[in-house]
Scaffold this active site. Structure first.
Site, PDB file in Angstrom:
ATOM      1  N   ASP A  35       0.911  -1.293  -0.051  1.00 30.57           N
ATOM      2  CA  ASP A  35      -0.118  -0.025   0.043  1.00 30.57           C
ATOM      3  C   ASP A  35       0.874   1.351  -0.182  1.00 30.57           C
ATOM      4  OD1 ASP A  35       0.914  -0.002   2.622  1.00 30.57           O
ATOM      5  OD2 ASP A  35      -1.118  -0.027   3.445  1.00 30.57           O
ATOM      6  N   ASP A  74      -1.056  -6.145  -0.471  1.00 28.38           N
ATOM      7  CA  ASP A  74      -1.303  -5.469   0.850  1.00 28.38           C
ATOM      8  C   ASP A  74      -2.949  -5.129   1.057  1.00 28.38           C
ATOM      9  OD1 ASP A  74       0.587  -4.985   2.744  1.00 28.38           O
ATOM     10  OD2 ASP A  74       1.271  -3.252   1.846  1.00 28.38           O
ATOM     11  N   LYS A 104      -0.939  -9.473   3.000  1.00 28.19           N
ATOM     12  CA  LYS A 104      -0.286  -8.667   4.015  1.00 28.19           C
ATOM     13  C   LYS A 104      -1.151  -7.716   4.897  1.00 28.19           C
ATOM     14  CE  LYS A 104       3.635  -5.730   3.851  1.00 28.19           C
ATOM     15  NZ  LYS A 104       2.860  -4.799   4.456  1.00 28.19           N
ATOM     16  N   GLU A 172       9.269  -4.208  10.657  1.00 26.51           N
ATOM     17  CA  GLU A 172       9.825  -2.969   9.951  1.00 26.51           C
ATOM     18  C   GLU A 172      10.408  -2.181  11.217  1.00 26.51           C
ATOM     19  OE1 GLU A 172       7.136  -1.018   7.296  1.00 26.51           O
ATOM     20  OE2 GLU A 172       8.237   0.754   7.261  1.00 26.51           O
TER      21      GLU A 172
HETATM   22  O1  KIV Z   1       3.535  -0.993   1.776  1.00 26.96           O
HETATM   23  C1  KIV Z   1       4.665  -1.418   1.566  1.00 26.96           C
HETATM   24  O2  KIV Z   1       5.590  -1.263   0.788  1.00 26.96           O
HETATM   25  C2  KIV Z   1       5.265  -2.403   2.706  1.00 26.96           C
HETATM   26  C3  KIV Z   1       6.664  -2.608   2.813  1.00 26.96           C
HETATM   27  C4  KIV Z   1       7.369  -1.342   3.158  1.00 26.96           C
HETATM   28  C5  KIV Z   1       7.144  -3.710   3.658  1.00 26.96           C
HETATM   29  O3  KIV Z   1       4.374  -2.793   3.481  1.00 26.96           O
END
Ligand code: KIV
Length: 264
Positions: A35, A74, A104, A172
């Protein structure tokens, strides 16, 4: 299996057909349709505004380009936090309508029912703890897990996500010693971003590592290219040639009868 065999996992984000094709062909193991697209593709200040429809569109484009990598999408802010039903229904859309292999979600013990329910219906779930950008208005963009309580919360979160069925977890922005400890504590792969060199894999935002996006420059980013400079120079060159009459030439033009102009 990669973790058990001691093979480190290389993961990058991608959001569009052209770059996802390059990333996949270059051999990345996992492509994350993050995201972060809200910021690097759509120009929002945070990841919060991106919608399900926008994430589905980016995911479809990435899936079309991908032949080898696992594609993880995501779940955007607000699409899974309110209820287990929301989580299952929205996660299923990524697999059914966009062809993603997994989703995710950000959070730990607070979203275990969602993780367990998605896993129970056959949706592979990757967790994401530590600095979770969807909670930016609560935590800012700060290193997490520096206090004893903060570190314990992360230990509990990672353990609980693994027990709830998550197949992997992104950690993270935590101290590198904690990153190592978390990776050693569970059998599932811990993918780090700003979590030190001892995680089971690494993820970066593609636009950061290619030097395409400069609005935020976190310490954990390594720039492998300066595409901002390369693209800018190419566009300036193009403008000069168009204005100066060097492009297009006859070599880029069509003749009345085939074969009368030499190929470019
Ligand atoms: O949205 C994204 O790119 C992420 C990464 C930073 C892990 O969640």
């Amino acid at each position: 299996r990669m973790k058990a065999e001691g093979r480190r996992i290389a993961m990058l984000t991608a959001y569009d057909y052209a770059l996802a094709g390059i990333v996949d062909a270059a051999g990345v193991d996992v492509i994350l349709v993050g995201d972060s697209a809200a910021m690097v593709m759509l120009g929002h200040e945070t990841t919060l505004p991106i919608t399900m429809d926008e994430m589905l569109m980016f995911t479809r484009a990435v899936v079309r380009a991908t032949k080898h990598a696992m594609v993880v999408a995501d779940l955007p802010f607000g699409s899974y936090q309110a209820s287990v039903d929301d989580a299952v229904r929205n996660a299923a859309r990524f697999l059914k309508e966009a062809g993603a292999h997994a989703v995710k979600v950000e959070g730990g013990c607070d979203i275990l029912p969602q993780v367990a329910a998605m896993t129970a219906v056959g949706i592979p779930v990757m967790g994401h703890v530590g600095l979770t950008p969807q909670s930016v208005h609560q935590m800012g963009y700060r290193v997490q897990g520096r206090s004893a309580d903060g570190a314990q919360t992360l230990r509990d979160d990672v353990q609980a996500l693994a027990e709830a069925g998550a197949f992997s977890v992104v950690v993270e922005c935590v101290p590198h010693t904690l990153g190592r400890e978390l990776a050693r504590a569970v059998e599932i792969p811990v993918i780090g971003i700003g979590a030190g060199p001892d995680c089971d894999g690494q993820v970066l935002v593609l636009h950061d590592m290619l030097g395409l996006y400069h609005d935020l420059e976190p310490r954990f980013v390594k720039r492998y290219a300066d595409l901002h400079g390369v693209v800018g120079a190419a566009v300036r060159n193009y403008c000069d040639e168009v204005r100066g009459g060097q492009f297009p030439t006859l070599a880029h033009s069509f003749e009345e009868q085939k074969g009368t102009i030499p190929p470019a």
